[in-house]
Design a protein around this motif. Structure first.
Motif, PDB file in Angstrom:
ATOM      1  N   ARG A  54       0.940  -1.382  -0.037  1.00 35.22           N
ATOM      2  CA  ARG A  54      -0.265   0.099   0.414  1.00 35.22           C
ATOM      3  C   ARG A  54       0.803   1.351  -0.239  1.00 35.22           C
ATOM      4  N   LEU A  55       1.851   1.182   0.277  1.00 39.01           N
ATOM      5  CA  LEU A  55       2.737   2.392   1.022  1.00 39.01           C
ATOM      6  C   LEU A  55       3.713   2.272  -0.480  1.00 39.01           C
ATOM      7  N   ALA A  56       4.226   1.407  -0.756  1.00 42.14           N
ATOM      8  CA  ALA A  56       4.537   1.935  -2.559  1.00 42.14           C
ATOM      9  C   ALA A  56       3.917   2.003  -3.702  1.00 42.14           C
ATOM     10  N   ALA A  57       2.445   1.904  -3.485  1.00 45.19           N
ATOM     11  CA  ALA A  57       0.732   1.924  -4.307  1.00 45.19           C
ATOM     12  C   ALA A  57       1.634   3.420  -4.193  1.00 45.19           C
ATOM     13  N   THR A  58       1.823   3.827  -4.122  1.00 43.10           N
ATOM     14  CA  THR A  58       1.581   5.786  -3.661  1.00 43.10           C
ATOM     15  C   THR A  58       2.903   6.204  -4.824  1.00 43.10           C
ATOM     16  N   GLN A  59       4.029   5.229  -5.248  1.00 36.06           N
ATOM     17  CA  GLN A  59       5.047   6.117  -6.505  1.00 36.06           C
ATOM     18  C   GLN A  59       4.928   4.445  -7.275  1.00 36.06           C
ATOM     19  N   HIS A  60       3.646   3.991  -7.782  1.00 41.30           N
ATOM     20  CA  HIS A  60       3.739   4.310  -9.019  1.00 41.30           C
ATOM     21  C   HIS A  60       5.054   3.811 -10.362  1.00 41.30           C
ATOM     22  N   GLY A  61       5.468   3.115 -10.608  1.00 36.99           N
ATOM     23  CA  GLY A  61       6.370   4.433 -12.168  1.00 36.99           C
ATOM     24  C   GLY A  61       7.737   4.254 -11.269  1.00 36.99           C
ATOM     25  N   VAL A  62       8.241   4.745  -9.748  1.00 36.01           N
ATOM     26  CA  VAL A  62       9.512   4.955  -9.217  1.00 36.01           C
ATOM     27  C   VAL A  62      10.212   3.257  -9.516  1.00 36.01           C
ATOM     28  N   THR A  63      11.473   3.379  -9.308  1.00 37.00           N
ATOM     29  CA  THR A  63      12.203   2.203  -9.439  1.00 37.00           C
ATOM     30  C   THR A  63      12.932   2.175  -7.655  1.00 37.00           C
ATOM     31  N   ASP A  64      12.441   1.606  -7.034  1.00 32.56           N
ATOM     32  CA  ASP A  64      12.966   1.271  -5.665  1.00 32.56           C
ATOM     33  C   ASP A  64      12.705   2.623  -5.049  1.00 32.56           C
ATOM     34  N   PRO A  65      11.848   2.549  -4.807  1.00 32.61           N
ATOM     35  CA  PRO A  65      10.349   3.502  -4.494  1.00 32.61           C
ATOM     36  C   PRO A  65      10.672   3.569  -2.402  1.00 32.61           C
ATOM     37  N   VAL A  66      11.103   4.671  -1.416  1.00 31.22           N
ATOM     38  CA  VAL A  66      11.269   4.871  -0.672  1.00 31.22           C
ATOM     39  C   VAL A  66       9.731   4.656   0.160  1.00 31.22           C
ATOM     40  N   LEU A  67      10.163   3.788   1.674  1.00 26.73           N
ATOM     41  CA  LEU A  67       8.760   3.560   1.664  1.00 26.73           C
ATOM     42  C   LEU A  67       8.794   4.389   3.138  1.00 26.73           C
ATOM     43  N   PRO A  68       8.237   5.585   3.476  1.00 31.27           N
ATOM     44  CA  PRO A  68       8.096   6.298   4.864  1.00 31.27           C
ATOM     45  C   PRO A  68       6.822   5.578   6.312  1.00 31.27           C
ATOM     46  N   LEU A  69       7.584   4.381   6.712  1.00 30.96           N
ATOM     47  CA  LEU A  69       7.488   3.390   7.590  1.00 30.96           C
ATOM     48  C   LEU A  69       7.562   3.678   8.713  1.00 30.96           C
ATOM     49  N   PRO A  70       6.639   4.195   9.111  1.00 35.45           N
ATOM     50  CA  PRO A  70       5.633   4.349  10.644  1.00 35.45           C
ATOM     51  C   PRO A  70       6.433   2.964  12.092  1.00 35.45           C
ATOM     52  N   SER A  71       6.891   3.876  13.188  1.00 32.63           N
ATOM     53  CA  SER A  71       7.402   3.005  13.793  1.00 32.63           C
ATOM     54  C   SER A  71       6.869   1.945  14.017  1.00 32.63           C
ATOM     55  N   GLN A  72       7.733   0.760  14.637  1.00 31.15           N
ATOM     56  CA  GLN A  72       7.754  -0.498  14.416  1.00 31.15           C
ATOM     57  C   GLN A  72       6.761  -1.147  15.738  1.00 31.15           C
ATOM     58  N   THR A  73       5.837   0.359  16.486  1.00 28.48           N
ATOM     59  CA  THR A  73       5.281  -0.139  17.731  1.00 28.48           C
ATOM     60  C   THR A  73       3.694   0.591  17.071  1.00 28.48           C
ATOM     61  N   GLU A  74       3.504   1.189  15.863  1.00 30.60           N
ATOM     62  CA  GLU A  74       2.330   1.959  15.390  1.00 30.60           C
ATOM     63  C   GLU A  74       2.058   0.753  14.484  1.00 30.60           C
ATOM     64  N   LEU A  75       3.480  -0.126  13.508  1.00 29.98           N
ATOM     65  CA  LEU A  75       2.685  -1.046  12.653  1.00 29.98           C
ATOM     66  C   LEU A  75       2.380  -2.503  13.034  1.00 29.98           C
ATOM     67  N   ALA A  76       2.990  -2.613  14.337  1.00 35.14           N
ATOM     68  CA  ALA A  76       2.216  -3.314  15.413  1.00 35.14           C
ATOM     69  C   ALA A  76       1.219  -3.536  15.882  1.00 35.14           C
ATOM     70  N   LEU A  77       0.369  -2.281  15.951  1.00 32.94           N
ATOM     71  CA  LEU A  77      -1.020  -1.597  16.703  1.00 32.94           C
ATOM     72  C   LEU A  77      -2.141  -1.791  15.273  1.00 32.94           C
ATOM     73  N   ARG A  78      -1.530  -0.823  14.028  1.00 31.25           N
ATOM     74  CA  ARG A  78      -2.039  -1.050  13.041  1.00 31.25           C
ATOM     75  C   ARG A  78      -2.316  -2.356  12.416  1.00 31.25           C
ATOM     76  N   LEU A  79      -1.192  -3.519  12.699  1.00 32.57           N
ATOM     77  CA  LEU A  79      -1.774  -5.532  12.891  1.00 32.57           C
ATOM     78  C   LEU A  79      -1.862  -6.084  12.823  1.00 32.57           C
ATOM     79  N   CYS A  80      -2.511  -5.957  14.192  1.00 28.67           N
ATOM     80  CA  CYS A  80      -2.446  -6.703  15.577  1.00 28.67           C
ATOM     81  C   CYS A  80      -1.530  -7.400  15.827  1.00 28.67           C
ATOM     82  N   THR A  81      -0.430  -6.962  15.406  1.00 28.44           N
ATOM     83  CA  THR A  81       0.164  -8.150  16.060  1.00 28.44           C
ATOM     84  C   THR A  81       1.370  -7.876  17.613  1.00 28.44           C
ATOM     85  N   THR A  82       2.640  -8.025  17.440  1.00 27.07           N
ATOM     86  CA  THR A  82       3.131  -7.528  18.585  1.00 27.07           C
ATOM     87  C   THR A  82       4.648  -6.080  17.798  1.00 27.07           C
ATOM     88  N   ARG A  83       5.246  -6.070  18.298  1.00 29.56           N
ATOM     89  CA  ARG A  83       6.885  -5.049  18.076  1.00 29.56           C
ATOM     90  C   ARG A  83       7.912  -6.324  16.923  1.00 29.56           C
TER      91      ARG A  83
END
Length: 243
Positions: free
Chosen positions: A157-186
């Motif tokens: 989903r993060l990469a989808a905002t940069q279609h056409g870009v080779t090796d797009p940079v992903l603005p990842l949230p913190s691991q804690t935020e990702l864990a909350l989003r995905l209902c898992t652990t850090r």
């Protein structure tokens, strides 16, 4: 075998037009545009007026019980902003958030023909059904996919905002935020990031580059029994490259 979801996209667009002598429906502006700053929450009220993004971009997101936010899809310039009054549930609350400075126009469909309003209501109802489908897709993702595949979906989903870009940079949230989003652990998120770096899928750093989209697409396709890249992009609510 995992459920095979049909592509779900919201492509409802309304373009203002001038009155004609043919009796066809006419879209007219009913009041001044609303302006949103980045991060503002927008809630279009139900009724005869139609909100449409004239400039900027909104994100439709849901807030889970644990307080984490999940992006469902982006509403771009020219898209109708459907009221969400019938979509909220005790498990999550949907809302629109402005990604950038955004201008919302307020329109109404009037017509000499009686069916004009019914046509607009039908289009809005159809768009709302697709939004409900997008919410169901995301809940299915959280409930049925293992942690690695949920993480892969988020990366795509993060990469989808940069279609056409080779090796797009992903603005990842913190691991804690990702864990909350995905209902898992850090710790699970940390293990997956390390694994993807070893496999050459992600580069090192806080803002990693996605080196291999195909790796993620193949894993998700296998988990959801999908047969094409386009089906994978549709299953996560993102446009395919070139769409």
């Amino acid at each position: 075998m995992m459920a095979h979801f049909a592509p779900i996209q919201t492509e409802l667009r309304v373009v203002p037009s001038r009155a004609s002598d043919t009796g066809s429906p006419v879209i007219e502006r009913v009041r001044a545009a609303s302006r949103l700053r980045p991060g503002d929450i927008f809630a279009p009220p139900p009724g005869s007026e139609v909100a449409i993004v004239e400039e900027g971009c909104l994100t439709l997101e849901i807030t889970m019980l644990n307080g984490s936010g999940l992006c469902i899809q982006r509403i771009k310039s020219g898209d109708v902003v459907v009221p969400l009054d019938m979509i909220a549930t005790p498990a999550f609350a949907p809302s629109y958030r402005a990604d950038t400075a955004t201008r919302i126009g307020w329109l109404r469909l009037s017509s000499p023909a009686h069916h004009g309003h019914a046509d607009l209501e039908h289009l809005i109802a159809r768009s709302r059904e697709k939004l409900v489908g997008a919410c169901i897709r995301l809940i299915h993702e959280l409930a049925c996919l293992p942690t690695p595949h949920r993480f892969y979906c988020e990366l795509l989903r993060l990469a989808a905002t940069q279609h056409g870009v080779t090796d797009p940079v992903l603005p990842l949230p913190s691991q804690t935020e990702l864990a909350l989003r995905l209902c898992t652990t850090r710790e699970s998120i940390s293990r997956e990031i390390s694994f993807l770096r070893r496999e050459g899928v992600l580069s090192a750093g806080k803002m990693p580059r996605l080196r291999n989209r195909g790796f993620l697409i193949a894993r998700i396709a296998n988990a959801l029994n999908l047969t094409s890249d386009d089906e994978v992009w549709a299953s996560i609510g993102a446009p395919a490259p070139g769409a």
